[in-house]
Design an enzyme around this catalytic site. Structure first.
Site, short mmCIF file in Angstrom:
data_model
loop_
_atom_site.label_atom_id
_atom_site.label_comp_id
_atom_site.label_asym_id
_atom_site.label_seq_id
_atom_site.Cartn_x
_atom_site.Cartn_y
_atom_site.Cartn_z
N ARG A 49 -13.32 3.54 7.56
CA ARG A 49 -12.09 2.99 6.98
C ARG A 49 -12.37 1.81 6.06
O ARG A 49 -11.56 1.47 5.21
CB ARG A 49 -11.10 2.63 8.09
N TYR A 103 8.77 0.37 -13.12
CA TYR A 103 8.55 1.77 -12.73
C TYR A 103 9.48 2.09 -11.55
O TYR A 103 9.55 1.31 -10.59
CB TYR A 103 7.08 1.86 -12.30
N ASP A 175 2.07 -5.01 -12.91
CA ASP A 175 1.65 -3.61 -13.04
C ASP A 175 1.03 -3.48 -14.43
O ASP A 175 1.72 -3.47 -15.44
CB ASP A 175 2.86 -2.69 -12.86
N LYS A 200 -4.08 6.96 -13.58
CA LYS A 200 -3.85 7.16 -15.01
C LYS A 200 -5.17 7.00 -15.77
O LYS A 200 -5.96 7.90 -15.78
CB LYS A 200 -2.77 6.18 -15.50
C1 LIG Z 1 2.18 6.33 -12.27
C2 LIG Z 1 2.51 4.90 -12.18
C3 LIG Z 1 2.41 4.22 -10.97
C4 LIG Z 1 2.12 4.91 -9.67
O1 LIG Z 1 0.89 5.53 -9.60
P1 LIG Z 1 0.66 6.79 -8.64
O2 LIG Z 1 -0.82 6.84 -8.54
O3 LIG Z 1 1.29 7.95 -9.33
O4 LIG Z 1 1.31 6.49 -7.32
C5 LIG Z 1 2.67 2.87 -10.96
N1 LIG Z 1 3.02 2.21 -12.08
C6 LIG Z 1 3.13 2.83 -13.27
C7 LIG Z 1 3.52 2.04 -14.47
C8 LIG Z 1 2.89 4.20 -13.35
O5 LIG Z 1 3.04 4.82 -14.52
#
Ligand SMILES: *Cc1c(COP(=O)(O)O)cnc(C)c1O
Length: 386
Positions: A49, A103, A175, A200
């Site tokens: 973990r 988001y 973010d 992403k």
């Molecule tokens: C896709 C996304 C997330 C979340 O990511 P996941 O891996 O899909 O949970 C968070 N913030 C933004 C701006 C995103 O585009």
């Protein structure tokens, strides 16, 4: 990025840290076992973990890429990263402020889960800048920024907002998924906790879900302890793929940037298109801030179909062959998504004529993508006529 996180003691004679698949880590003797429990150090074998060199190497690389950072925790998705980062700094009775451009899953987490924990969420105008201090109350303990917003692309005055937060003893979380540390150095711009949906651009190939949170000394222990207590771990296979993606992040981002700009300029010349919501365009709120603070732009932006409606927008998107229809972004393949940001606003009004489309520009030949979009407009125009 190419050399980051690649310690010889982890890679051995090969280039990439191997995939260490493990739950149990074996100790040589009881004394060593006891020592492991006591120290809880990073980069040390303990139990599955807490990861293995495959995950440590990736986390180290992300830390190295963020000047001023003390460490990085990995999570099984971007949403898990956002959720755990907030939990690490909030307690019952606190209030968190979120940008109205957040988001949507960040909003629903704050509105539903945090509310049950006795933590209230309030929303603020993304363009508020240093006037953010007029929104703070005694209870405000954290603030979430997202710059640019991933639907509407307002670029926030991150340094001003974080400075005001710091003066009021409020922790700032950003973010930073759109820019990554390559285009926006979050901690250097005053952010305390930088969050990435690694799903992403870090992964970049649309085949792994992952989140990452990077922070400086002050919050590192809290962030790490919370992640450990909540049992957050990513699989070594996923960490391997993410690290592999990371090696080409720079070249991919440059290509995403160039192709997206070419396509956005072409769209701007189309009679069907109104505003281009891309930080490098003056149509975009915060464009001047982007010029001041960012080193580049990535491949995600939105544009306005001025006279479009739900139906003609669907005709446009359905006619595209090279653009997939789906969530997520940051991968090598292009995507088109109908978006309706007004639904997600509470502190500000989102008003724009017509409808919006969001594009993720992938690594295809941009001329092919433009030809595909031109075909989309033919269908769009026929749908608008009838
Ligand atoms: C896709 C996304 C997330 C979340 O990511 P996941 O891996 O899909 O949970 C968070 N913030 C933004 C701006 C995103 O585009």
């Amino acid at each position: 990025m190419v050399t980051a996180g690649r310690q010889k003691s982890w890679t051995g004679a090969v280039v990439n840290p191997p995939v260490w698949r493990a739950s149990t880590h074996l100790y040589n003797n009881v004394a060593e076992l006891r020592e492991g429990v006591k120290s809880n150090e990073d980069g040390r074998f303990f139990y599955g973990r807490r990861g293995s060199p495959t995950q440590w190497s990736l986390a180290d690389a992300l830390t190295e890429m963020e000047p001023g950072a003390a460490g990085t925790m990995l999570y099984p998705s971007g949403v898990a990263a956002i959720a755990c980062a907030m939990l690490a700094v909030l307690k019952p009775g606190d209030e968190i402020l979120l940008t109205d451009s957040s988001y949507d899953p960040s909003r629903s987490y704050a509105d539903a889960f945090l509310k049950r924990m006795g933590i209230t969420a309030r929303y603020y105008d993304p363009m508020i800048g240093s006037a953010i201090n007029t929104v703070f109350t005694e209870k405000t303990k954290a603030i979430l920024l997202e710059s640019p917003g991933s639907l509407t692309f307002e670029v926030q005055d991150v340094p001003a907002i974080c400075q005001a937060a710091k003066e009021a003893g409020i922790v700032s979380l950003l973010d930073n998924t759109w820019a990554t540390s390559r285009f926006f150095a979050a901690l250097e711009n005053g952010v305390d906790i930088s969050i990435l949906a690694a799903t992403k651009y870090i992964v970049g190939h649309s085949d792994v879900m992952m989140g990452a949170v990077t922070t400086h000394d002050k919050y590192w222990t809290r962030l790490r302890r919370t992640a450990q207590q909540l049992g957050q771990v990513v699989s070594p296979d996923d960490a391997y793929l993410a690290a592999r993606g990371l090696r080409t992040l720079e070249v991919r981002l440059k290509q995403h940037e160039a192709s997206a700009l070419q396509i956005a300029h072409w769209l701007k010349s189309r009679p069907e298109v109104g505003a281009i919501l891309h930080p490098a365009f003056s149509d975009c709120p915060g464009h001047e801030i982007w010029k001041r603070d960012f080193k580049g732009s990535s491949g995600l932006f939105s544009f306005q179909l001025t006279n479009g409606d739900e139906e003609s927008r669907a005709a446009f998107i359905d006619a595209l062959d090279l653009f997939g229809i789906g969530y997520s972004w940051g991968g090598f393949e292009s995507l088109a998504l109908p978006i309706d940001p007004a639904k997600y606003r509470t502190a500000t009004d989102w008003r724009m004529d017509g409808v919006l489309v969001r594009l993720n520009i992938g690594l295809e030949d941009p001329d092919d993508l433009i030809a595909d979009l031109a075909k989309g407009f033919e269908h769009y125009n026929s749908a608008n006529k009838c």
